[in-house]
Write a protein that holds these residues in place. Sequence first.
Motif, mmCIF file in Angstrom:
data_model
loop_
_atom_site.group_PDB
_atom_site.id
_atom_site.type_symbol
_atom_site.label_atom_id
_atom_site.label_comp_id
_atom_site.label_asym_id
_atom_site.label_seq_id
_atom_site.Cartn_x
_atom_site.Cartn_y
_atom_site.Cartn_z
ATOM 1 N N ASP A 280 1.480 7.562 -3.456
ATOM 2 C CA ASP A 280 1.989 6.950 -4.690
ATOM 3 C C ASP A 280 2.209 8.056 -5.717
ATOM 4 N N ARG B 121 2.854 8.020 -8.722
ATOM 5 C CA ARG B 121 2.406 7.762 -10.092
ATOM 6 C C ARG B 121 1.093 8.459 -10.419
ATOM 7 N N ASP C 61 1.557 13.081 -2.700
ATOM 8 C CA ASP C 61 1.879 12.528 -4.018
ATOM 9 C C ASP C 61 2.542 13.578 -4.901
#
Length: 298
Positions: A189, A191, A153
């Motif tokens: 991910d 985010r 990530d």
Amino acid sequence: MSFTSADFAFAEPFLGSHAIAEGAVTERALRSPLFTRLFRNVYVASAVLVTHVLRCRAAALLAPPRAVLTGCSAAAVRGVDLVGAYDPVELVLPESVLFALQNGVHIRRTSRGCADSEPWQGIQLASAPRLALDILTNTKLHRSLPRVVGYLDALLRAGEVDVPVLADYLKGRRDNGIVRAKRALRLADPRSESIPESELRVWLTVAGLEPELQVPVVDEQGAFVGRLDLAFPERKLAVEYDGDWHREGDQPQRDEARRRAIRALGWSFVIVTKTDLYGAPKAVVASIRAALSRESAA
């Protein structure tokens, strides 16, 4: 590498034996508090802050030219700090290349020839896809699936790799650990805003809970109240990781004010600390599952 007493710089890692031979330092001085020993025969001035990148440069003085700096070490050189200063320096070498084992250096062997890389400090530096592959497939460093997803990530967030390129890079490979690598990519991910937050998300996801990320909360008039790291909107349950920095300065007061405003809109919180996440992650999952059950029954 050669040194002279006139231009020798102790601010960079150096081979002790070379420095002694050039008359730049004595063996007694090397053993004094003036110097920090980084590896066997590799030193730096004790005034220099030891970072992981510094130790990578130190390891490069010992490694054969075909050695490839990879994994989290290559990520650090590329500007993405994933590990601490004294975590192992990660190298990959062809099976035929000899290299004496060193404390603080982790070596993987490859039979596929030279790993994708470019010249760096007299050795090689892994490409971004290659370092990601080594992070995701290396089980010898005992990094959990949530941890390596957190690293991935961070690499995605920094723009060092992207999902389509990495997916194509992993396609058709049969390296040890490739199944885990592909699973980690599916779970990634960018985010997530920190590695622990990623780890918390993955622990929940593999347990079948699947929280949403970066959920905005608005009041009845549509005004923005706050954003939730992880949440289950249908149950109005927020899950947040509070790292050590949440206890610094006025951050505790700011956190409480924000959460109080969100609670007023009917939300509940489960706060996960560093001790919780790294001490008993399965207990964390169980507590969140129980909280979801309570919200469902309410």
